[in-house]
Design a protein around this motif. Structure first.
Motif, PDB file in Angstrom:
ATOM      1  N   VAL A 197       0.916   3.124  -3.062  1.00  0.00           N
ATOM      2  CA  VAL A 197      -0.301   3.784  -3.552  1.00  0.00           C
ATOM      3  C   VAL A 197      -0.407   5.185  -2.942  1.00  0.00           C
ATOM      4  CG1 VAL A 197      -2.837   3.691  -3.548  1.00  0.00           C
ATOM      5  CG2 VAL A 197      -1.506   1.592  -3.766  1.00  0.00           C
ATOM      6  N   LEU A 205       0.820  -1.212   0.000  1.00  0.00           N
ATOM      7  CA  LEU A 205       0.000   0.000   0.000  1.00  0.00           C
ATOM      8  C   LEU A 205       0.851   1.259   0.000  1.00  0.00           C
ATOM      9  CD1 LEU A 205      -3.062   0.327   0.064  1.00  0.00           C
ATOM     10  CD2 LEU A 205      -2.896   0.758   2.495  1.00  0.00           C
ATOM     11  N   THR A 238      -5.684   8.939  -2.679  1.00  0.00           N
ATOM     12  CA  THR A 238      -6.753   8.190  -3.334  1.00  0.00           C
ATOM     13  C   THR A 238      -7.273   7.005  -2.529  1.00  0.00           C
ATOM     14  OG1 THR A 238      -5.162   6.783  -4.440  1.00  0.00           O
ATOM     15  CG2 THR A 238      -5.856   8.759  -5.614  1.00  0.00           C
ATOM     16  N   GLN A 239      -6.698   6.752  -1.358  1.00  0.00           N
ATOM     17  CA  GLN A 239      -7.075   5.539  -0.632  1.00  0.00           C
ATOM     18  C   GLN A 239      -8.488   5.602  -0.064  1.00  0.00           C
ATOM     19  OE1 GLN A 239      -4.082   4.475   2.196  1.00  0.00           O
ATOM     20  NE2 GLN A 239      -2.444   4.594   0.680  1.00  0.00           N
ATOM     21  N   SER A 240      -9.024   4.400   0.236  1.00  0.00           N
ATOM     22  CA  SER A 240     -10.407   4.290   0.739  1.00  0.00           C
ATOM     23  C   SER A 240     -10.511   4.731   2.198  1.00  0.00           C
ATOM     24  CB  SER A 240     -10.871   2.840   0.654  1.00  0.00           C
ATOM     25  OG  SER A 240     -10.622   2.318  -0.605  1.00  0.00           O
TER      26      SER A 240
END
Lengths: 173, 328
Positions: free
Chosen positions: A94, A91, A98-100
């Motif tokens: 990433v 992760l 933009t992560q959830s």
């Protein structure tokens, strides 16, 4: 619904609990290095025992039985830890923006754990075919090309992957 | 991810194997015979339904992850295995294959089958159209669609109302998918004949032949609906309802309104789609049920036929409204 046999089982289990909890707790704390985790695992161990009443009446080696269950649960716990670490490592690539959301993250992690467990036992091409289809949305034609096999083989891989997952789902309870 | 076990015992391995095989088939369904066979299997035993529920829950939970921004991380973790040597050999194979694949599969751009047209029907009108690839499209009353065929896709967009689609195989190579887009999501045709009806809250699909795949706009999970079944979806969820596809839903393409033990007020609501002046249905006549085939081209005849079978009468209240009441 409490029938005479269920009452008997509950009494048997609580006897087991009283007699075996102390050593189980010590053993688990040593393995897990954490009281709280040890408590969790003990809880879950006895929940498992309660869910299989047919084993109780013929129980000759309670220590061995409980150890087996507890060991399985400890493995689960470690597997989860390892997976979470691998996931967090991946992760880090990433972009954070933009992560959830938090709760979505927990849901992802849970799904990840379940699926990983199911797919772990599969051979490489079978696992890849399944993931390319379900996670990436690729069609069989594309997967066949990527793996250098026929579409028919891809179909067999898909069936095999799903069958292994279903077996695990139906064995879990 | 929890799994329901309404059967108190786990499902046996044979059934699970069958369900897994069907899962593999359904991802890439090839013919309407396959879809029929799937339907027969599904209905053969309750355990088959439950196994299939497990399959769809499992695949939906993975497919949901397709849209997560974390997908690369998820993929990396799931694909990883403990034999790094084999892994890197495999990824080398993948690289080579992808390059070769690009050369083989790059689409021919000189296809003649391009379309960009809109079609529309007035209230009470039904219309049939043959599209550039031989697919047939029927528009029901008060409907509007936009048809766009380009190099990569055959797209029908339903702007309002209801359509019946009968797909033809694409003569172009490689074959393009045929999709129907409603405001709620996308439907991919995996077979031949189905209806799509869009309302404000959801889109309903009836599949008569072949199969379709539903994907709501805000979800990555796709649900397959085989022939003989209905599906419904809104922006977020899609489901295959275990209701049979209703033959009445394609009868309109033949100019017929079909009723099978239909409550009068439901019938009137359906009829109103074909009328500019709606009929209001009184509460005290709703218990009447109608069975029959009514010709949509002749509204007067439909009303007479209904009056001949049940003790009601249709009358015009004013210039914009009608009523149906008990006949005294």
């Amino acid at each position: 619904m409490l029938t005479p046999s269920t009452l008997n089982d509950t009494r048997l289990v609580s006897d087991l609990y009283i007699e075996h909890r102390p050593w189980l707790f010590r053993w688990l704390t040593a393995k897990l290095g954490c009281d709280e985790q040890a408590c969790d695992v003990i809880q879950n161990t006895f929940v498992r025992v309660l869910s299989k009443p047919e084993q109780l009446s013929s129980l000759h080696e309670p220590r061995a039985y409980l150890t087996t269950i507890a060991k399985g649960l400890v493995m689960d716990y470690w597997r989860r830890q390892k997976l979470e670490k691998a996931y967090l490592d991946a992760l880090s690539q990433v972009p954070e923006a933009t992560q959830s959301s938090e709760e979505h993250r927990a849901e992802i992690l849970e799904t990840l754990y379940q699926i990983h467990y199911m797919l772990e036992k599969l051979s490489e091409p079978v696992r890849l075919a399944f993931l390319w289809s379900q996670l990436e949305g690729l069609k069989y034609q594309e997967i066949a090309t990527r793996l250098g096999v026929t579409e028919r083989t891809v179909k067999n891989y898909m069936a095999k992957a799903m069958f292994e997952c279903l077996k695990l789902l139906n064995q879990a309870t | 991810m929890t799994v329901n076990h309404p059967l108190d015992k786990p499902i046996n391995d044979d059934v699970l194997q069958e369900a897994a095989n069907w899962f593999a088939v359904v991802q890439d369904i090839e013919s309407s015979q396959e879809s029929q066979a799937f339907k027969s299997w599904l209905e053969a035993d309750e355990s088959h339904y439950h196994a299939w529920q497990q399959v769809t829950q499992l695949s939906a939970s993975i497919q949901k992850l397709q849209q997560s921004p974390e997908k690369p991380a998820i993929g990396a973790v799931l694909k990883s295995q403990n034999k790094p040597i084999i892994g890197s050999l495999l990824s080398l194979l993948v690289c080579v294959s992808s390059v070769m694949a690009w050369y083989i599969w790059s689409p021919s751009k000189s296809s003649a089958l391009f379309t960009n047209k809109q079609y529309q029907t007035a209230v009470g009108e039904t219309r049939s159209i043959v599209l550039a690839d031989g697919s047939a499209l029927w528009l029901n009353t008060n409907s509007k669609v936009s048809v766009r065929y380009n190099a990569d896709l055959r797209q029908i967009e339903i702007l309002s109302g209801e359509v019946l689609v009968e797909t033809a195989a694409d003569s172009q190579y490689p074959a393009r998918s045929l999709v129907v887009d409603s405001q709620h999501g996308r439907l991919t045709a995996l077979g031949t004949r189905f209806t799509v009806q869009q309302s404000d809250s959801h889109t309903i699909v009836n599949v008569f032949d072949g199969a379709i795949s539903l994907k709501p706009k805000q979800s990555e999970a796709a649900v397959v609906v085989p022939s003989g079944y209905q599906g419904r979806f809104d922006h977020q969820d899609a489901e295959m309802t275990y209701q049979s596809a209703d033959p009445a839903r394609q009868a309109w393409a033949n100019g017929i309104l079909l009723a099978n033990e239909k409550p009068l007020c439901d019938f009137v609501n359906e009829l109103n789609r074909y009328r500019n002046q709606p009929i209001i249905c009184a509460d005290d006549v709703d218990h009447f049920k109608l069975t029959g085939a009514y010709p949509l081209s002749d509204m007067r005849q439909i009303l007479s036929a209904v009056e001949a079978s049940i003790p009601v009468h249709f009358w015009q209240v004013n210039h914009s409204r009608w009523r149906v009441d008990k006949r005294r």
